[in-house]
Each structure stands twice: as structure tokens, then as C-alpha cells.
Design an enzyme around this catalytic site. Structure first.
Site, mmCIF file in Angstrom:
data_model
loop_
_atom_site.group_PDB
_atom_site.id
_atom_site.type_symbol
_atom_site.label_atom_id
_atom_site.label_comp_id
_atom_site.label_asym_id
_atom_site.label_seq_id
_atom_site.Cartn_x
_atom_site.Cartn_y
_atom_site.Cartn_z
ATOM 1 N N HIS A 306 0.857 -1.187 0.000
ATOM 2 C CA HIS A 306 0.000 0.000 0.000
ATOM 3 C C HIS A 306 0.889 1.231 0.000
ATOM 4 O O HIS A 306 1.945 1.257 0.615
ATOM 5 C CB HIS A 306 -0.892 0.016 1.241
ATOM 6 C CG HIS A 306 -2.052 0.940 1.109
ATOM 7 N ND1 HIS A 306 -1.955 2.285 1.363
ATOM 8 C CD2 HIS A 306 -3.320 0.730 0.704
ATOM 9 C CE1 HIS A 306 -3.128 2.858 1.146
ATOM 10 N NE2 HIS A 306 -3.975 1.930 0.740
ATOM 11 N N ASP A 363 -7.996 -5.063 -0.494
ATOM 12 C CA ASP A 363 -8.447 -5.916 -1.613
ATOM 13 C C ASP A 363 -8.106 -7.383 -1.432
ATOM 14 O O ASP A 363 -8.548 -8.214 -2.221
ATOM 15 C CB ASP A 363 -7.811 -5.405 -2.918
ATOM 16 C CG ASP A 363 -8.340 -4.026 -3.275
ATOM 17 O OD1 ASP A 363 -7.523 -3.111 -3.491
ATOM 18 O OD2 ASP A 363 -9.563 -3.857 -3.287
HETATM 19 C C1 SDX Z 1 -6.022 0.258 -3.118
HETATM 20 O O1 SDX Z 1 -4.168 4.697 -2.027
HETATM 21 C C2 SDX Z 1 -5.178 4.095 -1.467
HETATM 22 O O2 SDX Z 1 -5.647 4.456 -0.403
HETATM 23 C C3 SDX Z 1 -5.747 2.921 -2.252
HETATM 24 C C4 SDX Z 1 -6.807 2.083 -1.567
HETATM 25 C C5 SDX Z 1 -8.082 2.878 -1.330
HETATM 26 O O3 SDX Z 1 -8.830 2.510 -0.413
HETATM 27 O O4 SDX Z 1 -8.380 3.797 -2.153
HETATM 28 O O5 SDX Z 1 -6.309 1.635 -0.316
HETATM 29 C C6 SDX Z 1 -7.198 0.874 -2.415
HETATM 30 O O6 SDX Z 1 -5.738 0.629 -4.221
HETATM 31 C C7 SDX Z 1 -5.206 -0.770 -2.379
HETATM 32 C C8 SDX Z 1 -3.974 -1.271 -3.216
HETATM 33 C C9 SDX Z 1 -4.452 -2.331 -4.205
HETATM 34 N N1 SDX Z 1 -3.370 -2.698 -5.108
HETATM 35 C C10 SDX Z 1 -2.755 -3.877 -5.045
HETATM 36 O O7 SDX Z 1 -2.979 -4.725 -4.183
HETATM 37 C C11 SDX Z 1 -1.741 -4.121 -6.166
HETATM 38 C C12 SDX Z 1 -0.444 -4.732 -5.578
HETATM 39 N N2 SDX Z 1 0.228 -3.700 -4.793
HETATM 40 C C13 SDX Z 1 1.186 -2.890 -5.444
HETATM 41 O O8 SDX Z 1 1.212 -2.800 -6.802
HETATM 42 C C14 SDX Z 1 1.717 -1.717 -4.641
HETATM 43 O O9 SDX Z 1 1.944 -2.158 -3.372
HETATM 44 C C15 SDX Z 1 0.865 -0.460 -4.614
HETATM 45 C C16 SDX Z 1 0.535 0.011 -5.979
HETATM 46 C C17 SDX Z 1 -0.388 -0.695 -3.848
HETATM 47 C C18 SDX Z 1 1.680 0.625 -3.892
HETATM 48 O O10 SDX Z 1 2.798 0.862 -4.675
HETATM 49 P P1 SDX Z 1 3.881 1.998 -4.266
HETATM 50 O O11 SDX Z 1 3.505 2.680 -3.023
HETATM 51 O O12 SDX Z 1 4.109 2.841 -5.483
HETATM 52 O O13 SDX Z 1 5.121 1.132 -3.917
HETATM 53 P P2 SDX Z 1 6.184 0.621 -4.969
HETATM 54 O O14 SDX Z 1 5.489 0.087 -6.195
HETATM 55 O O15 SDX Z 1 7.200 1.688 -5.148
HETATM 56 O O16 SDX Z 1 6.813 -0.637 -4.192
HETATM 57 C C19 SDX Z 1 7.848 -0.450 -3.215
HETATM 58 C C20 SDX Z 1 8.631 -1.767 -3.244
HETATM 59 C C21 SDX Z 1 9.123 -2.135 -4.654
HETATM 60 O O17 SDX Z 1 10.249 -2.965 -4.500
HETATM 61 P P3 SDX Z 1 11.748 -2.253 -4.598
HETATM 62 O O18 SDX Z 1 11.769 -1.515 -5.944
HETATM 63 O O19 SDX Z 1 11.851 -1.336 -3.414
HETATM 64 O O20 SDX Z 1 12.700 -3.422 -4.561
HETATM 65 O O21 SDX Z 1 7.754 -2.841 -2.844
HETATM 66 C C22 SDX Z 1 7.604 -3.756 -3.943
HETATM 67 C C23 SDX Z 1 7.995 -3.009 -5.195
HETATM 68 O O22 SDX Z 1 8.468 -3.909 -6.196
HETATM 69 N N3 SDX Z 1 6.173 -4.139 -3.966
HETATM 70 C C24 SDX Z 1 5.717 -5.360 -4.225
HETATM 71 C C25 SDX Z 1 4.320 -5.268 -4.084
HETATM 72 N N4 SDX Z 1 3.978 -4.025 -3.765
HETATM 73 C C26 SDX Z 1 5.137 -3.322 -3.700
HETATM 74 N N5 SDX Z 1 6.351 -6.511 -4.545
HETATM 75 C C27 SDX Z 1 5.545 -7.591 -4.748
HETATM 76 N N6 SDX Z 1 4.185 -7.580 -4.636
HETATM 77 C C28 SDX Z 1 3.554 -6.451 -4.298
HETATM 78 N N7 SDX Z 1 2.218 -6.429 -4.191
#
Ligand code: SDX
Length: 427
Positions: A306, A363
Site C-alpha cells: 500500500h 483488496d
Molecule cells: C487500493 O491509495 C489508497 O488508499 C488505495 C486504496 C483505497 O482505499 O483507495 O487503499 C485501495 O488501491 C489498495 C492497493 C491495491 N493494489 C494492489 O494490491 C496491487 C499490488 N500492490 C502494489 O502494486 C503496490 O503495493 C501499490 C501500488 C499498492 C503501492 O505501490 P507503491 O507505493 O508505489 O510502492 P512501490 O510500487 O514503489 O513498491 C515499493 C517496493 C518495490 O520494491 P523495490 O523496488 O523497493 O525493490 O515494494 C515492492 C515493489 O516492487 N512491492 C511489491 C508489491 N507491492 C510493492 N512486490 C511484490 N508484490 C507487491 N504487491
């Protein structure tokens, strides 16, 4: 004494005021930064940038805290109905019994959708994704309600809120009915909001439809948990569209499209598809955890991580318990719930996820309940939109009431510098 932040640029020190929120969040007000220094800030994804000061929702990502207008999400999920929470978000106070009764009655009074909307729905193929249809239908509401809302007129605002909550719910059910080839149902003014949605979704003219109170309660709680979440992607979309003084329906239509993405609301559908894939692959969660950690593999653990929560998403905690309760009450055994729990346990003990503070989000478990309630997977994000609707409305109204300026970020240009035009004969 007012707190200030100092910034030294090219030997000169600039001072900027510090804003402190009611929960002691701190922000540096850089409204005059470019005017005073000629510099702008750069913050892709706005990870460090506040867009507004809001009195609606507070969340603390480190502590896993979420509250609507000061009431904890735990107390609201347990004690309040979705329409009570909708009223709270939009008008700022929990409604009295009289206010809630009137609110429900006024919502019903707008539940008839213009019959010509059916011609628009008929234009879509049955294979169209529900979120694409819903976004189009929401925008089409403008065609049948062209008069813009005077946001300084309390009665017009109140009526627009009731109209939006009412018609959006009917259209969401029509999206499903169209895809299933079923006749479209109408709101029954003798029933409640959530019960009406279930009826409009599942009642068929050839049989009496008996609504299960367990399903109504579970769905009502899920909608409460999705009702608002401060400046998330889709809410920010609703607000930036509204900041140009585009109408409420047009702004919400844009929010539906933003929510559709698998990184945002579309994740609830992607989670179930991921769990199904793991089940079909023999249930080896370790293999998928490795894929999620592999930078060369685009696979992500959907429903994990998140932007703001670097601790448990409090909504996920509530939904996880509700999933157990609802499946037990409905007598549903769903093997992917066991896979989800196993996946959660492995991830939470894995260094990669711990180092990045990746926890289950809203989710991760919600789709398991929707499935048990009989909601088709491709309708899961529509369910998220129904829940988030009062949040979008409240944030849109707050932005307009505060007379916030049109949203227009700056940029740092990194393209070609000045060059002379070359005639095509010389290229
Ligand atoms: C919602 O914003 C809100 O409030 C949203 C929400 C709402 O109520 O409106 O809460 C609803 O959208 C919840 C999120 C649903 N999405 C997912 O479940 C999709 C999977 N999650 C990710 O794609 C990710 O965690 C996000 C998009 C939710 C957040 O991404 P960020 O904050 O931009 O973080 P990032 O992509 O920069 O990740 C940081 C690190 C990275 O690794 P490094 O580059 O540091 O090595 O964490 C890793 C990412 O690769 N990472 C994951 C991951 N999520 C982040 N690795 C594997 N699986 C994951 N799910």
C-alpha cells in the site's frame, strides 16, 4: 510561535510556514516556493506531496489507523450502516434517526433512471468489462441531468447527493444484468439500500427473491469499509476533474475509470484471479512468493502492499475476520480462502515483504466475501465503486466548497532544447 521550514538555495535562505493538522501531521506550505525561489519540487506519484487540507478522513499508515470524521473504522464497521456512514462523510455528522429516515426516503425518490439509458446499455457487447460500462453510464447521467449543481445552494447539493447515490446503485446492477442477459430490475421503495442492490442484481421475474440478512449485513459492512480513503488515486482523479468545475457525474465517471486499474480498485478482481491461478497450479504458494520477489518477473502479489499503510491495513483485518464469519454463516467452503491465509502467513514471515512493509490491503480478502455472496468476479471493482461513491462525493464537495484552484501540476522539461525547423526535403 508559528513553526517555519528553512531552505537554502544558491546561498540564500528562504522560509516557508509549517502546517500542523488536527492529528499533528506536519506539512511545509510551499504555495509560494516558485514565486520566491524560481524552483519547483519534483515528486512522481506524489508520495511526499499533500494536495489539500481535508476534514473528512484521517489515516495513519505507520500505526494502521483509519477514521471517518473522527470515528474509527472499527466502530463504524461494527455499529453504523452504509447510509449512516455516507451521510457522515458528506455532511460531517452522524445523522439523527429523523435525518437518516429522510435521507433514505429522498434517495429512493431518485431511483428511477431515465428509460433511454437502456439504449446506451444495449450498445455494449456482453463481454464489455463492467467498470467500462459503469463509467460510461455515469457520464451519461449528465445528459439526463444537465443542470450543474450550485454548490452554494444546500438544497441542490443535498438533492444531488441523494440522486447520485440512488442512480449509481441502479446502474451498477443494470451493468450486471445486461452481461447476464437478464431483464433490468427497478428499485423497490419498500426495501433498504443494500437489500435493493441485491434484489436488482439477482431477483428474476419467474421466482420470488428471498434476501439473506447475513448477505445484507456482510455487504453493508464491506461498503462501509470502502467508503473513503483520503486522497487515493481515484479520489484525486474525481477532485482534479471537478477542480475544472466539470460536473459531479463527469468527475465520478473519471473516478470509476481510475479505480478500475489493477494497482488500485481493480486489485480485488486480480487477487481472486491470482488465488485461482495458485490453486490451479497445485496451491504452491512458495512458488508465487518467489515470483513476486523476482524483479525480472512482472508478477506482483495482488492485494499486498500500500502507498500509505506500512502496517496492517485496518480494513483488511476486519474483512479477514468477516470472511471467516460470512463463509461459516453461509455454509460456504472456499479453498481459496485457505490459500489466501497461507499466502499471507508466508509473505508476512518473508524478509522481502517485511523489509518493504508489505501487508495485506483492503483488496486481499474482500473478493472472497463477494464471491461467497454470489457477486461475479468481474463485478468486484464495481462493488468497490459503490462503496467509494460517498467518499468521492464528499471529497468533491469539500474541494468545491473550499474554492480550491484548478489542479495543474508543473514539470521539469528534459526534452530537446531549441532547434531550427528542417524542411522535409532535407530530412
Ligand atoms: C487500493 O491509495 C489508497 O488508499 C488505495 C486504496 C483505497 O482505499 O483507495 O487503499 C485501495 O488501491 C489498495 C492497493 C491495491 N493494489 C494492489 O494490491 C496491487 C499490488 N500492490 C502494489 O502494486 C503496490 O503495493 C501499490 C501500488 C499498492 C503501492 O505501490 P507503491 O507505493 O508505489 O510502492 P512501490 O510500487 O514503489 O513498491 C515499493 C517496493 C518495490 O520494491 P523495490 O523496488 O523497493 O525493490 O515494494 C515492492 C515493489 O516492487 N512491492 C511489491 C508489491 N507491492 C510493492 N512486490 C511484490 N508484490 C507487491 N504487491
Amino acid at each position: 510561535m508559528a513553526e517555519i521550514a528553512k531552505l537554502e538555495l544558491e546561498g540564500k535562505v528562504y522560509e516557508f510556514p509549517v502546517i500542523t493538522g488536527s492529528e499533528n501531521e506536519k506539512a511545509i506550505d510551499i504555495s509560494n516556493l516558485r514565486g520566491e525561489t524560481g524552483y519547483i519540487t519534483l515528486d512522481p506519484g506524489f508520495k511526499n506531496t499533500g494536495s489539500t487540507q481535508s476534514a473528512i478522513t484521517f489515516l495513519d499508515g505507520e500505526k494502521g489507523i483509519l477514521s471517518y470524521r473522527g470515528y474509527s473504522i472499527e466502530s463504524l464497521a461494527e455499529k453504523a450502516s452504509f447510509l449512516e456512514v455516507s451521510y457522515l462523510l458528506v455532511f460531517g455528522e452522524l445523522p439523527t434517526k429523523t435525518q437518516l429516515t429522510k435521507f433514505e426516503k429522498d434517495i429512493r425518490s431518485y431511483s428511477l433512471v431515465n428509460e433511454e439509458m437502456k439504449d446506451i446499455i444495449d450498445g455494449f457487447p456482453k463481454t464489455a468489462h463492467p467498470m467500462g460500462i459503469l463509467s460510461s453510464l455515469t457520464s451519461a447521467l449528465t445528459a439526463f441531468n444537465p443542470k450543474p449543481v450550485d454548490i452554494n445552494n444546500e438544497t441542490q447539493v443535498y438533492n444531488a447527493v441523494c440522486k447520485t447515490l440512488s442512480k449509481f446503485l441502479v446502474l451498477a446492477s443494470w451493468v450486471h444484468r445486461k452481461r447476464e442477459g437478464f431483464p433490468l430490475n427497478y428499485y423497490d421503495n419498500s426495501k433498504g439500500y443494500v437489500e435493493n442492490f441485491l434484489r436488482m442484481m439477482f431477483a428474476i421475474p419467474t421466482e420470488e427473491y428471498k434476501v439473506n440478512p447475513v448477505v445484507v449485513d456482510a455487504l453493508d459492512k464491506l461498503l462501509v469499509l470502502h467508503a473513503d480513503h483520503e486522497q487515493n488515486c481515484s479520489t484525486s482523479t474525481v477532485k482534479i476533474v471537478g477542480s475544472s468545475h466539470a460536473g459531479l457525474f463527469a468527475s465520478i465517471s473519471a473516478g470509476v475509470s481510475a479505480l478500475w486499474g489493477p494497482l488500485h480498485g481493480g486489485a480485488n478482481q486480480a487477487v481472486i484471479e491470482m488465488l485461482e491461478e495458485i490453486k490451479a497450479d497445485g496451491g504452491d504458494v512458495d512458488k508465487f512468493i518467489l515470483k513476486a520477489k523476482d524483479k525480472d518477473d512482472p508478477f506482483r502479489l495482488m492485494g499486498f502492499g500500500h502507498r500509505v499503510y506500512k502496517n496492517f491495513d485496518p480494513r483488511a483485518t476486519i474483512i479477514k475476520k468477516a470472511a471467516d464469519d460470512v463463509l461459516k454463516e453461509l455454509g460456504v467452503k472456499d479453498p481459496i480462502l485457505d490459500i489466501a491465509k497461507k499466502l499471507e502467513q508466508v509473505a508476512l514471515n518473508d524478509e522481502y515483504f517485511k523489509a518493504r512493509n508489505l501487508y495485506p490491503n483492503v483488496d486481499f480478502y474482500s473478493g472472497i466475501i463477494y464471491r461467497a455472496l454470489g457477486i461475479p468476479t468481474e463485478m468486484f471493482t464495481v462493488m468497490f465503486a459503490i462503496g467509494r461513491l460517498p467518499g468521492w462525493i464528499s471529497q468533491w464537495l469539500e474541494m468545491r466548497a473550499n474554492k480550491e484552484p484548478i489542479g495543474r501540476p508543473r514539470q521539469v522539461y528534459v526534452g530537446s532544447t531549441k532547434r531550427e525547423f528542417v524542411d522535409i526535403s532535407k530530412r
